[in-house]
Design a protein around this motif. Structure first.
Motif, PDB file in Angstrom:
ATOM      1  N   ASP A   1       5.851 -19.249  11.215  1.00 15.90           N
ATOM      2  CA  ASP A   1       4.979 -18.267  10.570  1.00 15.90           C
ATOM      3  C   ASP A   1       5.180 -16.870  11.139  1.00 15.90           C
ATOM      4  OD1 ASP A   1       3.903 -20.281   9.030  1.00 15.90           O
ATOM      5  OD2 ASP A   1       2.173 -20.583  10.355  1.00 15.90           O
ATOM      6  N   LEU A   2       5.775 -16.787  12.307  1.00 16.15           N
ATOM      7  CA  LEU A   2       5.971 -15.495  12.954  1.00 16.15           C
ATOM      8  C   LEU A   2       6.815 -14.553  12.103  1.00 16.15           C
ATOM      9  CD1 LEU A   2       5.341 -13.874  15.500  1.00 16.15           C
ATOM     10  CD2 LEU A   2       7.401 -14.821  16.529  1.00 16.15           C
ATOM     11  N   VAL A   3       7.810 -15.074  11.428  1.00 17.65           N
ATOM     12  CA  VAL A   3       8.660 -14.249  10.558  1.00 17.65           C
ATOM     13  C   VAL A   3       7.822 -13.658   9.431  1.00 17.65           C
ATOM     14  CG1 VAL A   3      10.621 -14.289   8.977  1.00 17.65           C
ATOM     15  CG2 VAL A   3      10.736 -15.550  11.122  1.00 17.65           C
ATOM     16  N   GLU A   4       6.947 -14.466   8.844  1.00 18.57           N
ATOM     17  CA  GLU A   4       6.088 -13.985   7.760  1.00 18.57           C
ATOM     18  C   GLU A   4       5.111 -12.925   8.263  1.00 18.57           C
ATOM     19  OE1 GLU A   4       5.088 -13.575   3.921  1.00 18.57           O
ATOM     20  OE2 GLU A   4       6.646 -14.910   4.676  1.00 18.57           O
ATOM     21  N   ILE A   5       4.591 -13.109   9.457  1.00 18.68           N
ATOM     22  CA  ILE A   5       3.679 -12.118  10.044  1.00 18.68           C
ATOM     23  C   ILE A   5       4.407 -10.794  10.258  1.00 18.68           C
ATOM     24  CG2 ILE A   5       2.377 -11.540  12.132  1.00 18.68           C
ATOM     25  CD1 ILE A   5       1.693 -14.558  12.313  1.00 18.68           C
ATOM     26  N   ILE A   6       5.615 -10.857  10.776  1.00 22.13           N
ATOM     27  CA  ILE A   6       6.387  -9.635  11.019  1.00 22.13           C
ATOM     28  C   ILE A   6       6.710  -8.930   9.706  1.00 22.13           C
ATOM     29  CG2 ILE A   6       8.607  -8.767  11.867  1.00 22.13           C
ATOM     30  CD1 ILE A   6       8.398 -10.956  14.060  1.00 22.13           C
ATOM     31  N   LYS A   7       7.065  -9.693   8.673  1.00 22.48           N
ATOM     32  CA  LYS A   7       7.336  -9.088   7.366  1.00 22.48           C
ATOM     33  C   LYS A   7       6.092  -8.400   6.816  1.00 22.48           C
ATOM     34  CE  LYS A   7      11.034 -12.163   5.809  1.00 22.48           C
ATOM     35  NZ  LYS A   7      11.397 -13.210   4.835  1.00 22.48           N
ATOM     36  N   THR A   8       4.935  -9.032   6.979  1.00 15.91           N
ATOM     37  CA  THR A   8       3.687  -8.452   6.488  1.00 15.91           C
ATOM     38  C   THR A   8       3.354  -7.173   7.234  1.00 15.91           C
ATOM     39  OG1 THR A   8       2.887 -10.660   5.920  1.00 15.91           O
ATOM     40  CG2 THR A   8       1.244  -8.904   6.061  1.00 15.91           C
ATOM     41  N   LEU A   9       3.525  -7.171   8.541  1.00 15.13           N
ATOM     42  CA  LEU A   9       3.280  -5.956   9.320  1.00 15.13           C
ATOM     43  C   LEU A   9       4.201  -4.830   8.871  1.00 15.13           C
ATOM     44  CD1 LEU A   9       2.794  -7.449  12.894  1.00 15.13           C
ATOM     45  CD2 LEU A   9       1.033  -6.460  11.425  1.00 15.13           C
ATOM     46  N   ASP A  10       5.453  -5.158   8.607  1.00 11.35           N
ATOM     47  CA  ASP A  10       6.407  -4.152   8.140  1.00 11.35           C
ATOM     48  C   ASP A  10       6.018  -3.643   6.756  1.00 11.35           C
ATOM     49  OD1 ASP A  10       8.881  -2.642   8.440  1.00 11.35           O
ATOM     50  OD2 ASP A  10       9.661  -3.949   6.854  1.00 11.35           O
ATOM     51  N   GLU A  11       5.545  -4.534   5.909  1.00 12.29           N
ATOM     52  CA  GLU A  11       5.133  -4.147   4.556  1.00 12.29           C
ATOM     53  C   GLU A  11       3.999  -3.130   4.583  1.00 12.29           C
ATOM     54  OE1 GLU A  11       2.877  -6.423   0.925  1.00 12.29           O
ATOM     55  OE2 GLU A  11       4.411  -7.528   2.036  1.00 12.29           O
ATOM     56  N   PHE A  12       3.111  -3.258   5.575  1.00  5.91           N
ATOM     57  CA  PHE A  12       1.986  -2.340   5.697  1.00  5.91           C
ATOM     58  C   PHE A  12       2.264  -1.218   6.692  1.00  5.91           C
ATOM     59  CE2 PHE A  12      -0.018  -5.955   3.706  1.00  5.91           C
ATOM     60  CZ  PHE A  12      -0.866  -5.351   2.797  1.00  5.91           C
ATOM     61  N   HIS A  13       3.529  -1.033   7.041  1.00  5.85           N
ATOM     62  CA  HIS A  13       3.988   0.067   7.898  1.00  5.85           C
ATOM     63  C   HIS A  13       3.299   0.061   9.259  1.00  5.85           C
ATOM     64  CE1 HIS A  13       5.982   1.455   4.307  1.00  5.85           C
ATOM     65  NE2 HIS A  13       4.826   1.466   3.679  1.00  5.85           N
ATOM     66  N   VAL A  14       3.175  -1.128   9.837  1.00  7.65           N
ATOM     67  CA  VAL A  14       2.615  -1.255  11.176  1.00  7.65           C
ATOM     68  C   VAL A  14       3.787  -1.402  12.141  1.00  7.65           C
ATOM     69  CG1 VAL A  14       1.182  -2.650  12.696  1.00  7.65           C
ATOM     70  CG2 VAL A  14       0.508  -2.313  10.307  1.00  7.65           C
ATOM     71  N   ALA A  15       3.991  -0.360  12.937  1.00  9.20           N
ATOM     72  CA  ALA A  15       5.147  -0.354  13.835  1.00  9.20           C
ATOM     73  C   ALA A  15       4.783  -0.683  15.274  1.00  9.20           C
ATOM     74  CB  ALA A  15       5.841   1.005  13.780  1.00  9.20           C
ATOM     75  N   ASP A  16       3.490  -0.524  15.610  1.00  5.44           N
ATOM     76  CA  ASP A  16       3.089  -0.800  16.985  1.00  5.44           C
ATOM     77  C   ASP A  16       1.634  -1.265  17.012  1.00  5.44           C
ATOM     78  OD1 ASP A  16       1.698   1.521  16.476  1.00  5.44           O
ATOM     79  OD2 ASP A  16       2.879   2.759  17.824  1.00  5.44           O
ATOM     80  N   VAL A  17       1.178  -1.622  18.187  1.00  2.00           N
ATOM     81  CA  VAL A  17      -0.173  -2.172  18.336  1.00  2.00           C
ATOM     82  C   VAL A  17      -1.232  -1.125  17.999  1.00  2.00           C
ATOM     83  CG1 VAL A  17      -1.795  -3.157  20.003  1.00  2.00           C
ATOM     84  CG2 VAL A  17       0.597  -3.836  20.047  1.00  2.00           C
ATOM     85  N   ASP A  18      -1.000   0.116  18.380  1.00  2.00           N
ATOM     86  CA  ASP A  18      -1.989   1.169  18.121  1.00  2.00           C
ATOM     87  C   ASP A  18      -2.222   1.373  16.624  1.00  2.00           C
ATOM     88  OD1 ASP A  18      -2.396   1.604  20.817  1.00  2.00           O
ATOM     89  OD2 ASP A  18      -0.874   3.192  20.938  1.00  2.00           O
ATOM     90  N   SER A  19      -1.140   1.393  15.842  1.00  2.00           N
ATOM     91  CA  SER A  19      -1.315   1.574  14.402  1.00  2.00           C
ATOM     92  C   SER A  19      -1.997   0.356  13.779  1.00  2.00           C
ATOM     93  CB  SER A  19       0.023   1.864  13.716  1.00  2.00           C
ATOM     94  OG  SER A  19       0.915   0.791  13.865  1.00  2.00           O
ATOM     95  N   LEU A  20      -1.735  -0.833  14.304  1.00  2.00           N
ATOM     96  CA  LEU A  20      -2.420  -2.037  13.811  1.00  2.00           C
ATOM     97  C   LEU A  20      -3.909  -1.953  14.116  1.00  2.00           C
ATOM     98  CD1 LEU A  20      -2.425  -4.874  12.574  1.00  2.00           C
ATOM     99  CD2 LEU A  20      -1.870  -5.762  14.841  1.00  2.00           C
ATOM    100  N   LYS A  21      -4.256  -1.569  15.348  1.00  2.00           N
ATOM    101  CA  LYS A  21      -5.667  -1.434  15.714  1.00  2.00           C
ATOM    102  C   LYS A  21      -6.364  -0.393  14.840  1.00  2.00           C
ATOM    103  CE  LYS A  21      -5.321  -2.809  20.554  1.00  2.00           C
ATOM    104  NZ  LYS A  21      -5.430  -2.342  21.959  1.00  2.00           N
TER     105      LYS A  21
END
Length: 112
Positions: A61-81
């Motif tokens: 599932d990690l690959v899918e999580i990484i793809k989703t983060l990339d889709e929403f332009h999340v490049a680091d932990v700060d932008s995710l937070k």
């Protein structure tokens, strides 16, 4: 010996012990070398797999999580937070607005 009952490490050790410089082919030696490299790589990945399992995430599932983060332009932990905080604030505002409409509906229904 029933080879399919051995785990990968045991199989590798057995194959190493049965290699013969006169009868073993170059292909056997190369396959065993690559198999041992793969086992070493798996040993390096194991701490990551264990950490993901503790969080309830499957390694696949990690690959899918990484793809989703990339889709929403999340490049680091700060932008995710930042995005998650913004989403929480939005949902809080939406829920508060929904409560107002629910209260108005209840007031109208009770007074009719």
């Amino acid at each position: 010996m029933y080879l399919s009952s051995l785990n990968d490490c045991e199989l590798s050790l057995f194959a190493d012990s049965t290699l013969d410089s006169l009868t073993s082919t170059e292909l056997e030696r190369e396959l065993l070398k690559r198999f041992n490299q793969r086992l070493a790589q798996d040993d390096e990945d194991q701490p990551l797999v264990d950490a993901l399992a503790q969080c309830g995430v499957e390694f696949d599932d990690l690959v899918e999580i990484i793809k989703t983060l990339d889709e929403f332009h999340v490049a680091d932990v700060d932008s995710l937070k930042e995005k998650l905080t913004r989403a929480d604030k939005f949902y809080a505002i939406a829920n508060d607005s929904g409560d107002v409409f629910q209260r108005l509906t209840s007031l109208i229904n009770e007074t009719l």
